[in-house]
Design a protein around this motif. Sequence first.
Motif, PDB file in Angstrom:
ATOM      1  N   SER A 369      -4.968 -11.362 -32.706  1.00  0.00           N
ATOM      2  CA  SER A 369      -4.213 -11.948 -33.828  1.00  0.00           C
ATOM      3  C   SER A 369      -5.102 -12.209 -35.026  1.00  0.00           C
ATOM      4  O   SER A 369      -4.668 -12.093 -36.186  1.00  0.00           O
ATOM      5  CB  SER A 369      -3.548 -13.247 -33.375  1.00  0.00           C
ATOM      6  N   SER A 370      -6.360 -12.605 -34.790  1.00  0.00           N
ATOM      7  CA  SER A 370      -7.242 -12.932 -35.903  1.00  0.00           C
ATOM      8  C   SER A 370      -7.666 -11.697 -36.684  1.00  0.00           C
ATOM      9  O   SER A 370      -8.062 -11.809 -37.843  1.00  0.00           O
ATOM     10  CB  SER A 370      -8.475 -13.660 -35.377  1.00  0.00           C
ATOM     11  N   PHE A 371      -7.559 -10.514 -36.076  1.00  0.00           N
ATOM     12  CA  PHE A 371      -7.952  -9.288 -36.772  1.00  0.00           C
ATOM     13  C   PHE A 371      -6.759  -8.465 -37.243  1.00  0.00           C
ATOM     14  O   PHE A 371      -6.894  -7.633 -38.135  1.00  0.00           O
ATOM     15  CB  PHE A 371      -8.820  -8.420 -35.845  1.00  0.00           C
ATOM     16  N   ALA A 372      -5.596  -8.621 -36.618  1.00  0.00           N
ATOM     17  CA  ALA A 372      -4.443  -7.776 -36.943  1.00  0.00           C
ATOM     18  C   ALA A 372      -3.978  -8.009 -38.382  1.00  0.00           C
ATOM     19  O   ALA A 372      -4.052  -9.123 -38.907  1.00  0.00           O
ATOM     20  CB  ALA A 372      -3.313  -8.061 -35.963  1.00  0.00           C
ATOM     21  N   LYS A 373      -3.471  -6.957 -38.991  1.00  0.00           N
ATOM     22  CA  LYS A 373      -2.939  -7.056 -40.355  1.00  0.00           C
ATOM     23  C   LYS A 373      -1.457  -7.422 -40.337  1.00  0.00           C
ATOM     24  O   LYS A 373      -1.021  -8.291 -41.086  1.00  0.00           O
ATOM     25  CB  LYS A 373      -3.143  -5.732 -41.082  1.00  0.00           C
ATOM     26  N   SER A 374      -0.702  -6.737 -39.485  1.00  0.00           N
ATOM     27  CA  SER A 374       0.737  -6.998 -39.495  1.00  0.00           C
ATOM     28  C   SER A 374       1.393  -6.900 -38.122  1.00  0.00           C
ATOM     29  O   SER A 374       2.473  -7.444 -37.918  1.00  0.00           O
ATOM     30  CB  SER A 374       1.440  -6.019 -40.452  1.00  0.00           C
ATOM     31  N   LYS A 375       0.747  -6.228 -37.164  1.00  0.00           N
ATOM     32  CA  LYS A 375       1.461  -5.931 -35.917  1.00  0.00           C
ATOM     33  C   LYS A 375       0.495  -5.901 -34.739  1.00  0.00           C
ATOM     34  O   LYS A 375      -0.646  -5.441 -34.856  1.00  0.00           O
ATOM     35  CB  LYS A 375       2.179  -4.583 -36.045  1.00  0.00           C
ATOM     36  N   ILE A 376       1.015  -6.397 -33.619  1.00  0.00           N
ATOM     37  CA  ILE A 376       0.289  -6.303 -32.343  1.00  0.00           C
ATOM     38  C   ILE A 376       1.259  -5.770 -31.293  1.00  0.00           C
ATOM     39  O   ILE A 376       2.366  -6.304 -31.127  1.00  0.00           O
ATOM     40  CB  ILE A 376      -0.256  -7.677 -31.890  1.00  0.00           C
ATOM     41  N   ARG A 377       0.827  -4.725 -30.588  1.00  0.00           N
ATOM     42  CA  ARG A 377       1.669  -4.150 -29.521  1.00  0.00           C
ATOM     43  C   ARG A 377       1.057  -4.539 -28.171  1.00  0.00           C
ATOM     44  O   ARG A 377      -0.120  -4.289 -27.916  1.00  0.00           O
ATOM     45  CB  ARG A 377       1.760  -2.640 -29.645  1.00  0.00           C
ATOM     46  N   ILE A 378       1.887  -5.142 -27.307  1.00  0.00           N
ATOM     47  CA  ILE A 378       1.450  -5.552 -25.962  1.00  0.00           C
ATOM     48  C   ILE A 378       2.135  -4.647 -24.955  1.00  0.00           C
ATOM     49  O   ILE A 378       3.370  -4.587 -24.896  1.00  0.00           O
ATOM     50  CB  ILE A 378       1.801  -7.030 -25.675  1.00  0.00           C
ATOM     51  N   GLU A 379       1.320  -3.953 -24.146  1.00  0.00           N
ATOM     52  CA  GLU A 379       1.845  -3.024 -23.136  1.00  0.00           C
ATOM     53  C   GLU A 379       1.431  -3.507 -21.747  1.00  0.00           C
ATOM     54  O   GLU A 379       0.243  -3.678 -21.472  1.00  0.00           O
ATOM     55  CB  GLU A 379       1.319  -1.606 -23.369  1.00  0.00           C
ATOM     56  N   LEU A 380       2.427  -3.718 -20.880  1.00  0.00           N
ATOM     57  CA  LEU A 380       2.193  -4.140 -19.498  1.00  0.00           C
ATOM     58  C   LEU A 380       2.726  -3.046 -18.580  1.00  0.00           C
ATOM     59  O   LEU A 380       3.928  -2.739 -18.607  1.00  0.00           O
ATOM     60  CB  LEU A 380       2.887  -5.467 -19.211  1.00  0.00           C
ATOM     61  N   THR A 381       1.826  -2.455 -17.781  1.00  0.00           N
ATOM     62  CA  THR A 381       2.188  -1.293 -16.966  1.00  0.00           C
ATOM     63  C   THR A 381       1.835  -1.553 -15.512  1.00  0.00           C
ATOM     64  O   THR A 381       0.757  -2.083 -15.204  1.00  0.00           O
ATOM     65  CB  THR A 381       1.443  -0.030 -17.452  1.00  0.00           C
ATOM     66  N   GLN A 382       2.766  -1.184 -14.621  1.00  0.00           N
ATOM     67  CA  GLN A 382       2.540  -1.281 -13.171  1.00  0.00           C
ATOM     68  C   GLN A 382       2.792   0.085 -12.541  1.00  0.00           C
ATOM     69  O   GLN A 382       3.847   0.686 -12.725  1.00  0.00           O
ATOM     70  CB  GLN A 382       3.458  -2.332 -12.544  1.00  0.00           C
ATOM     71  N   SER A 383       1.774   0.576 -11.808  1.00  0.00           N
ATOM     72  CA  SER A 383       1.890   1.852 -11.118  1.00  0.00           C
ATOM     73  C   SER A 383       1.268   1.702  -9.736  1.00  0.00           C
ATOM     74  O   SER A 383       0.044   1.673  -9.597  1.00  0.00           O
ATOM     75  CB  SER A 383       1.179   2.956 -11.901  1.00  0.00           C
ATOM     76  N   GLY A 384       2.121   1.586  -8.721  1.00  0.00           N
ATOM     77  CA  GLY A 384       1.619   1.358  -7.373  1.00  0.00           C
ATOM     78  C   GLY A 384       0.960  -0.001  -7.287  1.00  0.00           C
ATOM     79  O   GLY A 384       1.577  -1.031  -7.561  1.00  0.00           O
ATOM     80  N   LYS A 385      -0.327  -0.019  -6.927  1.00  0.00           N
ATOM     81  CA  LYS A 385      -1.083  -1.267  -6.850  1.00  0.00           C
ATOM     82  C   LYS A 385      -1.866  -1.557  -8.127  1.00  0.00           C
ATOM     83  O   LYS A 385      -2.600  -2.541  -8.185  1.00  0.00           O
ATOM     84  CB  LYS A 385      -2.045  -1.225  -5.664  1.00  0.00           C
ATOM     85  N   ASP A 386      -1.742  -0.706  -9.126  1.00  0.00           N
ATOM     86  CA  ASP A 386      -2.511  -0.861 -10.356  1.00  0.00           C
ATOM     87  C   ASP A 386      -1.685  -1.574 -11.419  1.00  0.00           C
ATOM     88  O   ASP A 386      -0.538  -1.209 -11.692  1.00  0.00           O
ATOM     89  CB  ASP A 386      -2.965   0.508 -10.889  1.00  0.00           C
ATOM     90  N   LEU A 387      -2.296  -2.600 -12.027  1.00  0.00           N
ATOM     91  CA  LEU A 387      -1.708  -3.330 -13.147  1.00  0.00           C
ATOM     92  C   LEU A 387      -2.595  -3.141 -14.366  1.00  0.00           C
ATOM     93  O   LEU A 387      -3.823  -3.216 -14.270  1.00  0.00           O
ATOM     94  CB  LEU A 387      -1.597  -4.826 -12.832  1.00  0.00           C
ATOM     95  N   ARG A 388      -1.963  -2.926 -15.531  1.00  0.00           N
ATOM     96  CA  ARG A 388      -2.735  -2.699 -16.750  1.00  0.00           C
ATOM     97  C   ARG A 388      -2.063  -3.437 -17.900  1.00  0.00           C
ATOM     98  O   ARG A 388      -0.859  -3.299 -18.118  1.00  0.00           O
ATOM     99  CB  ARG A 388      -2.838  -1.208 -17.052  1.00  0.00           C
ATOM    100  N   LEU A 389      -2.875  -4.204 -18.627  1.00  0.00           N
ATOM    101  CA  LEU A 389      -2.405  -4.934 -19.798  1.00  0.00           C
ATOM    102  C   LEU A 389      -3.240  -4.506 -20.998  1.00  0.00           C
ATOM    103  O   LEU A 389      -4.471  -4.542 -20.948  1.00  0.00           O
ATOM    104  CB  LEU A 389      -2.539  -6.443 -19.576  1.00  0.00           C
ATOM    105  N   GLN A 390      -2.564  -4.100 -22.094  1.00  0.00           N
ATOM    106  CA  GLN A 390      -3.247  -3.653 -23.295  1.00  0.00           C
ATOM    107  C   GLN A 390      -2.711  -4.408 -24.509  1.00  0.00           C
ATOM    108  O   GLN A 390      -1.490  -4.588 -24.647  1.00  0.00           O
ATOM    109  CB  GLN A 390      -3.055  -2.155 -23.523  1.00  0.00           C
ATOM    110  N   LEU A 391      -3.614  -4.840 -25.370  1.00  0.00           N
ATOM    111  CA  LEU A 391      -3.271  -5.448 -26.647  1.00  0.00           C
ATOM    112  C   LEU A 391      -3.824  -4.555 -27.744  1.00  0.00           C
ATOM    113  O   LEU A 391      -5.050  -4.372 -27.850  1.00  0.00           O
ATOM    114  CB  LEU A 391      -3.847  -6.865 -26.768  1.00  0.00           C
ATOM    115  N   ILE A 392      -2.941  -3.994 -28.565  1.00  0.00           N
ATOM    116  CA  ILE A 392      -3.314  -3.015 -29.588  1.00  0.00           C
ATOM    117  C   ILE A 392      -2.927  -3.596 -30.950  1.00  0.00           C
ATOM    118  O   ILE A 392      -1.749  -3.912 -31.191  1.00  0.00           O
ATOM    119  CB  ILE A 392      -2.601  -1.667 -29.357  1.00  0.00           C
ATOM    120  N   ASP A 393      -3.915  -3.770 -31.820  1.00  0.00           N
ATOM    121  CA  ASP A 393      -3.628  -4.323 -33.155  1.00  0.00           C
ATOM    122  C   ASP A 393      -3.878  -3.267 -34.214  1.00  0.00           C
ATOM    123  O   ASP A 393      -4.419  -2.185 -33.928  1.00  0.00           O
ATOM    124  CB  ASP A 393      -4.483  -5.575 -33.403  1.00  0.00           C
TER     125      ASP A 393
END
Length: 468
Positions: A369-393
């Motif tokens: 949030s401190s670096f983003a200009k206007s937008k942050i995309r949060i992606e939460l993905t589950q595939s089998g036993k793998d969990l992945r969280l990404q924050l993209i600004d």
Amino acid sequence: MITKPLFRKNFLIFASIILVFVVVAIASSWILTSFERDRMFLRPAGMNRALLDAYNKDPFKALALLNEFSRKNGLEQHDLINADGVSLTTGKKVLSSALTADQLRALRKDLAISASPSEGQRMPGPPPEVISVTNQEGVLLLSKFGGSQHKPPIGPIVTLIALIACIIISIGIALLYQFSKYQERSREALNVLNSLREGNLSARLPARKFDELALLTNAFNEMAGDLENMVEQLRKADRTRRELLQDLAHDLRTPLASLRSFLETLQNANHQLSEEKRQEVLSLSFTEVEYFGKLVEDLLFLAQITEPKYSLGTETIHLEERVQEQVTVFRQRYPGLQFDFQKTGDAFELMGAPRLIDRMLRNAFENSSSFAKSKIRIELTQSGKDLRLQLIDDGPGFSEKGLLEFGHKKFSRTLVSESSDNKRISVGIGSVIMKEIAQLHGGLLHASNRVEDGKVLGAKVSFSFTKS
């Protein structure tokens, strides 16, 4: 412990020992039973002939005296017979058959034979009757030494007992040999343990082929390997922590020096400053105090993060709900930013400590949030036993040095003026805290830039977890 590898490894030793003792058993049994055969009773027959001759030259007169002697000593009675097996005193047939030519020749040669040699050979026990010659031609002395013909033979029993005893002794000796090998292995294990205790973490137990302790040896070596890796990780973490503390110690002096400078300005030139300048100095002082407070808070949290009450969390964490809570909080804190939450999958449970996960997410959202200009995309993905969280600004992204130091070292401190749209105080150890929390939950932290056509369009912070 007797196992197949033990016998496979020492088969020749076991077989040799058992074979030697079996031969000894057979030989000793043959020696013992040999004294029970017919010839054992042939020499006493000679003693009876000597007694017969001593009593009287006439065997018929001496017979009564010999029988009287046997009666007094509890021995069997004697009789005089001819070659046809007929008693010369009673006229009754006392032998089942007449003596053969071979028996007569044996009498002339040995002076005594068994009355039933075939049975004596068949049964190793004492023969019941022995025939010997007298000083009168055609008159033979029949001596009875007792013992029923139906008595079971002693020889096979002696042989069986000797075999069992020798086999037991041989197995005992073989096992004693094997246990001596166990003692040798135990001494090797003690040497390895002493080496580990002295700091040689690369010491291992030697592995041998066909070793009945192979599973234990492999487990011990794996444990020693895990111990070596753990100690190496602790050393590396300690080295990193010392470097971090050195940087923090330097960074702690910065706000203190600034605060001292501002206070000296207010003290020495307070009446010379305009109201606007005085308020600016006070605002910067409060900013330094806020920075100092956050730095101390993060430092204390980083020091406590490996305590059991934090690291041993075993609660079920619904990661989707936690992310949604942070999205709600930061939408209110940063109303000018757009937060776009996307998910793929339906099982986002994770085992761990909720407080640590919340802190990790808060730091990640604060950083983006401190670096983003206007937008942050949060992606939460589950595939089998793998969990992945990404924050993209859509901010300026990471510098080359920032990518190298992310999660390992504090960033350089940045103070943004009040006129800036996105106020930010970089405490500097947020990424370190995020990485520590992710690793405590078996996860990984990764930072990268979002690049298209060679142009940096923003930053990406990713967390990867494996569900247990």
